[in-house]
Design a protein around this motif. Structure first.
Motif, mmCIF file in Angstrom:
data_model
loop_
_atom_site.group_PDB
_atom_site.id
_atom_site.type_symbol
_atom_site.label_atom_id
_atom_site.label_comp_id
_atom_site.label_asym_id
_atom_site.label_seq_id
_atom_site.Cartn_x
_atom_site.Cartn_y
_atom_site.Cartn_z
ATOM 1 N N ARG A 218 22.675 -20.564 59.717
ATOM 2 C CA ARG A 218 23.655 -21.090 58.765
ATOM 3 C C ARG A 218 23.405 -20.508 57.374
ATOM 4 N NH1 ARG A 218 24.082 -26.712 56.419
ATOM 5 N NH2 ARG A 218 26.302 -27.114 56.086
ATOM 6 N N ARG A 222 26.077 -18.012 55.358
ATOM 7 C CA ARG A 222 26.638 -18.494 54.096
ATOM 8 C C ARG A 222 26.325 -17.544 52.951
ATOM 9 N NH1 ARG A 222 26.083 -25.039 53.531
ATOM 10 N NH2 ARG A 222 27.589 -25.593 55.148
ATOM 11 N N GLU A 247 33.629 -16.792 55.804
ATOM 12 C CA GLU A 247 32.997 -18.084 56.065
ATOM 13 C C GLU A 247 32.868 -18.884 54.786
ATOM 14 O OE1 GLU A 247 29.934 -15.901 57.340
ATOM 15 O OE2 GLU A 247 30.581 -15.715 59.403
ATOM 16 N N ILE A 251 31.524 -23.405 52.545
ATOM 17 C CA ILE A 251 30.380 -23.515 51.640
ATOM 18 C C ILE A 251 30.662 -24.522 50.548
ATOM 19 C CG2 ILE A 251 28.888 -22.257 50.066
ATOM 20 C CD1 ILE A 251 29.585 -19.753 51.599
#
Length: 301
Positions: A218, A222, A247, A251
């Protein structure tokens, strides 16, 4: 001697100030002025951080092999250069070693959140710490870091600073420099790194011992997305690639703020194209084993 002791007893504050001043003076005298000047034409053989990691491994009874392969800036993918600059120091080509805007923003955010939520170290400051200092955050070390940073900016070109930085920073346990990292994680030379691979490597610079750039954690995804957005803002990344790897919507805003300066400077690629690394244009492979390390004093390098 008795008169000196009597004076100290009667002037405790002055004595304390004198001792502190002497301590700071001694610390400042250990700054490697000559070593910094030599960096214009000589590559560092090892760094303070490498030595620190070897000592840590030795104290823990573990074996550590440090791998570093030196390559000139001209043999490092432009994708990687752009990704690292936008990820770590957006104003690298325009500041004098310290990004005072970032320092101000960092102080305000850290005070508001009552924790170290945002850093402000430039590439040159990171290089100063990696080459000559430790990872501690005591005030004296920060003062030495500032002085060394200003000396590096005064003695070296931006291109040379970036070249040394990319060849010495930590990219994993025992992995130092972009060539070693590129080979270890992607099985290819630094000159052949794709945009995807470059952004992944840039993503883990803040925490290289906890995250691997070739894993889809992850954190990596990010951070990679943040770097891509910054590159898009500077027109140094293909928009279609960014859309395919989007992506950023997942966030949280505070996570973006903690790493993104929010600034775009148009000078990012100007110096890269004009760098002449001919004086140090050699590829060197070095491996250091903690079991062979001797504890000794160094003059910086």
């Amino acid at each position: 001697m008795q008169r000196l002791l009597d004076w100290i007893k009667g002037h405790k504050v002055k004595t304390a100030l004198i001792l502190v001043g002497l301590f700071i003076l001694v610390e400042l005298l250990t700054i490697p002025f000559f070593s910094i000047a030599r960096l214009r034409t000589e590559n560092p053989s090892e760094t303070a951080l490498m030595r620190q990691r070897l000592r840590e491994a030795e104290r823990g009874g573990k074996k550590l092999r440090i791998v570093q392969r030196w390559v000139p800036l001209s043999r490092i993918s432009k994708n990687l250069i752009d990704a690292v600059v936008v990820a770590e120091d957006g104003m690298f080509y325009t500041h004098g070693g310290v990004d005072w805007f970032e320092v101000k923003e960092s102080i305000e955010k850290n005070i508001n959140e009552r924790r170290a939520a945002r850093g402000a170290s430039t590439i040159t400051q990171q290089l100063a710490k990696n080459l000559y200092l430790s990872t501690s955050k005591d005030p004296i070390r920060k003062l030495k870091e500032l002085i060394i940073t200003l000396l590096l900016e005064n003695k070296l070109s931006k291109g040379r600073i970036l070249e040394i930085y990319l060849n010495v920073i930590e990219w994993g346990r025992g992995t130092f420099g972009v060539e070693a990292a590129s080979q270890a994680y992607f099985g290819k030379p630094a000159s052949a790194l794709t945009l995807e691979e470059a952004t992944r490597l840039a993503a883990v610079i803040p925490s290289p011992l906890r995250h691997r750039p070739n894993e889809d954690s992850r954190y990596v995804l990010r951070r990679k997305s943040i770097v891509l957005r910054r590159m898009q803002g500077r027109n140094v990344a293909d928009s279609s690639f960014i859309e395919e790897n989007e992506e950023i919507d997942s966030i949280e805003p505070e996570e973006i703020d903690s790493t993104d300066s929010g600034k775009v400077d148009s000078a990012v690629t100007k110096e890269i194209d004009s760098i002449d690394s001919g004086k140090v244009d050699s590829t060197v492979t070095k491996e250091i084993d903690s079991t062979d390390m001797e504890e000794k004093e160094h003059d910086g390098l």
